[in-house]
Design a protein around this motif. Sequence first.
Motif, mmCIF file in Angstrom:
data_model
loop_
_atom_site.group_PDB
_atom_site.id
_atom_site.type_symbol
_atom_site.label_atom_id
_atom_site.label_comp_id
_atom_site.label_asym_id
_atom_site.label_seq_id
_atom_site.Cartn_x
_atom_site.Cartn_y
_atom_site.Cartn_z
ATOM 1 N N CYS A 64 0.809 -1.228 0.000
ATOM 2 C CA CYS A 64 0.000 0.000 0.000
ATOM 3 C C CYS A 64 0.840 1.274 0.000
ATOM 4 O O CYS A 64 0.421 2.297 0.560
ATOM 5 C CB CYS A 64 -0.938 0.012 1.211
ATOM 6 S SG CYS A 64 -1.948 -1.459 1.397
ATOM 7 N N THR A 65 2.010 1.210 -0.579
ATOM 8 C CA THR A 65 2.873 2.398 -0.587
ATOM 9 C C THR A 65 3.395 2.715 -1.983
ATOM 10 O O THR A 65 3.188 3.810 -2.504
ATOM 11 C CB THR A 65 4.060 2.217 0.379
ATOM 12 O OG1 THR A 65 3.563 1.994 1.705
ATOM 13 C CG2 THR A 65 4.946 3.463 0.389
ATOM 14 N N TYR A 66 4.062 1.755 -2.594
ATOM 15 C CA TYR A 66 4.714 1.993 -3.887
ATOM 16 C C TYR A 66 3.800 1.520 -5.022
ATOM 17 O O TYR A 66 3.986 0.448 -5.592
ATOM 18 C CB TYR A 66 6.062 1.278 -3.934
ATOM 19 C CG TYR A 66 6.966 1.653 -2.776
ATOM 20 C CD1 TYR A 66 7.680 2.848 -2.787
ATOM 21 C CD2 TYR A 66 7.077 0.819 -1.664
ATOM 22 C CE1 TYR A 66 8.500 3.204 -1.726
ATOM 23 C CE2 TYR A 66 7.900 1.164 -0.598
ATOM 24 C CZ TYR A 66 8.601 2.355 -0.635
ATOM 25 O OH TYR A 66 9.407 2.695 0.416
ATOM 26 N N TYR A 67 2.819 2.345 -5.319
ATOM 27 C CA TYR A 67 1.830 1.977 -6.335
ATOM 28 C C TYR A 67 2.359 2.243 -7.745
ATOM 29 O O TYR A 67 3.077 3.215 -7.986
ATOM 30 C CB TYR A 67 0.542 2.774 -6.142
ATOM 31 C CG TYR A 67 -0.215 2.439 -4.884
ATOM 32 C CD1 TYR A 67 -0.897 1.237 -4.756
ATOM 33 C CD2 TYR A 67 -0.263 3.342 -3.817
ATOM 34 C CE1 TYR A 67 -1.604 0.933 -3.603
ATOM 35 C CE2 TYR A 67 -0.971 3.047 -2.664
ATOM 36 C CZ TYR A 67 -1.640 1.840 -2.563
ATOM 37 O OH TYR A 67 -2.343 1.540 -1.430
ATOM 38 N N LYS A 144 9.758 11.382 -3.032
ATOM 39 C CA LYS A 144 10.578 10.903 -1.915
ATOM 40 C C LYS A 144 9.986 11.308 -0.569
ATOM 41 O O LYS A 144 9.932 10.501 0.367
ATOM 42 C CB LYS A 144 12.010 11.427 -2.052
ATOM 43 C CG LYS A 144 12.790 10.788 -3.187
ATOM 44 C CD LYS A 144 14.235 11.270 -3.196
ATOM 45 C CE LYS A 144 15.021 10.582 -4.320
ATOM 46 N NZ LYS A 144 16.441 11.041 -4.354
ATOM 47 N N SER A 145 9.565 12.557 -0.464
ATOM 48 C CA SER A 145 8.989 13.020 0.801
ATOM 49 C C SER A 145 7.636 12.362 1.064
ATOM 50 O O SER A 145 7.247 12.156 2.213
ATOM 51 C CB SER A 145 8.853 14.547 0.801
ATOM 52 O OG SER A 145 8.130 15.000 -0.321
ATOM 53 N N ARG A 146 6.922 12.003 -0.007
ATOM 54 C CA ARG A 146 5.645 11.300 0.152
ATOM 55 C C ARG A 146 5.865 9.927 0.780
ATOM 56 O O ARG A 146 5.153 9.536 1.709
ATOM 57 C CB ARG A 146 4.975 11.140 -1.207
ATOM 58 C CG ARG A 146 3.582 10.492 -1.142
ATOM 59 C CD ARG A 146 3.147 10.019 -2.507
ATOM 60 N NE ARG A 146 3.416 11.028 -3.523
ATOM 61 C CZ ARG A 146 3.526 10.759 -4.815
ATOM 62 N NH1 ARG A 146 3.406 9.530 -5.255
ATOM 63 N NH2 ARG A 146 3.770 11.726 -5.684
ATOM 64 N N PHE A 147 6.869 9.206 0.286
ATOM 65 C CA PHE A 147 7.164 7.884 0.844
ATOM 66 C C PHE A 147 7.691 8.001 2.274
ATOM 67 O O PHE A 147 7.409 7.146 3.121
ATOM 68 C CB PHE A 147 8.184 7.156 -0.031
ATOM 69 C CG PHE A 147 7.652 6.787 -1.389
ATOM 70 C CD1 PHE A 147 6.309 6.490 -1.568
ATOM 71 C CD2 PHE A 147 8.486 6.740 -2.495
ATOM 72 C CE1 PHE A 147 5.800 6.149 -2.816
ATOM 73 C CE2 PHE A 147 7.996 6.398 -3.749
ATOM 74 C CZ PHE A 147 6.652 6.105 -3.910
ATOM 75 N N ILE A 152 6.527 7.518 8.212
ATOM 76 C CA ILE A 152 6.271 8.205 9.487
ATOM 77 C C ILE A 152 4.872 7.866 9.999
ATOM 78 O O ILE A 152 4.668 7.651 11.199
ATOM 79 C CB ILE A 152 6.438 9.731 9.312
ATOM 80 C CG1 ILE A 152 7.905 10.074 9.064
ATOM 81 C CG2 ILE A 152 5.922 10.480 10.548
ATOM 82 C CD1 ILE A 152 8.150 11.530 8.707
ATOM 83 N N ILE A 153 3.912 7.807 9.087
ATOM 84 C CA ILE A 153 2.535 7.454 9.460
ATOM 85 C C ILE A 153 2.487 6.056 10.071
ATOM 86 O O ILE A 153 1.811 5.827 11.080
ATOM 87 C CB ILE A 153 1.612 7.527 8.227
ATOM 88 C CG1 ILE A 153 1.427 8.977 7.788
ATOM 89 C CG2 ILE A 153 0.246 6.895 8.527
ATOM 90 C CD1 ILE A 153 0.842 9.119 6.404
ATOM 91 N N LEU A 154 3.215 5.119 9.476
ATOM 92 C CA LEU A 154 3.214 3.743 9.984
ATOM 93 C C LEU A 154 3.908 3.647 11.339
ATOM 94 O O LEU A 154 3.467 2.893 12.215
ATOM 95 C CB LEU A 154 3.886 2.814 8.969
ATOM 96 C CG LEU A 154 3.121 2.640 7.652
ATOM 97 C CD1 LEU A 154 3.917 1.805 6.665
ATOM 98 C CD2 LEU A 154 1.756 2.015 7.895
ATOM 99 N N VAL A 155 4.976 4.409 11.518
ATOM 100 C CA VAL A 155 5.622 4.470 12.835
ATOM 101 C C VAL A 155 4.650 5.069 13.847
ATOM 102 O O VAL A 155 4.530 4.595 14.986
ATOM 103 C CB VAL A 155 6.921 5.304 12.769
ATOM 104 C CG1 VAL A 155 7.471 5.561 14.175
ATOM 105 C CG2 VAL A 155 7.969 4.591 11.921
#
Length: 250
Positions: A64-67, A144-147, A152-155
């Motif tokens: 759900c990250t690198y689409y 890059k900042s989006r990923f 950070i959201i997952l942490v």
Amino acid sequence: MIIKNNTTKLFFTVSFLLILPFIQKQWFNLYSFNTNDISFYSILYYLSGAICPSLVCLNSLKNCTYYTFNRNKIYSKNVIKGKRLLFLVAINLTFLSFFITDYIYINFDLIFNLFFEGINLPKLGIIQLNFLILLISILLIFKKSRFLLKKIILVNFSLIALYIWHLQINKIIVDEKFYFYRYFGLNDLNLINIFILVAIEISFFTWSFLSFKTNLSDWMVRIPQKMEVTPILNIFIFYFFIIVYYLILI
């Protein structure tokens, strides 16, 4: 073969999630016999609180990250552009940025309430909130900042899940002094944490599609095909079983 492997992984993951809460309950029962001393089962029970958040983070990073999306030629009949695209971009970016800002604030609020008793975290004013939403919106534009934000959201999710685990083990009552008290009108803190993350996941997917490759620079987005929206279905399926896990654990 790939479909078979994915199905097998999903089956084992779901089976594990459905069995784990019953095992944790047994560990808790054994731990409850002697709560004054540190025992093997008390350590197991404490550490087991990190299992589900870890699974969520691994799944989110992997799926759900690198689409990636289809880059077929765009025809005028199946595109979104102009004012409609502006509306979608503005709504999605604002929504996603707001939830990220609010989610991180929830984390800091929990830290202050749990570990800095007597020190209240200042509430975000309209100017501060708008500034943070604007800042995060800018960061979301760049790949890059989006990923980095997603990580950070997952942490943030994992930390909140562990705080909730700590609250429940130590029977700390969550009341009005906690910012996310009755968030979404819910009493279950784990469900609140999951629902916020699901909202971010769906919005992150939408933003990934809208900003894919040269979509924004061309100011033209192709209407997604059925196969391209399957990640949303996968998000709902995965988090449905995460919710079931927490409901069994209650």
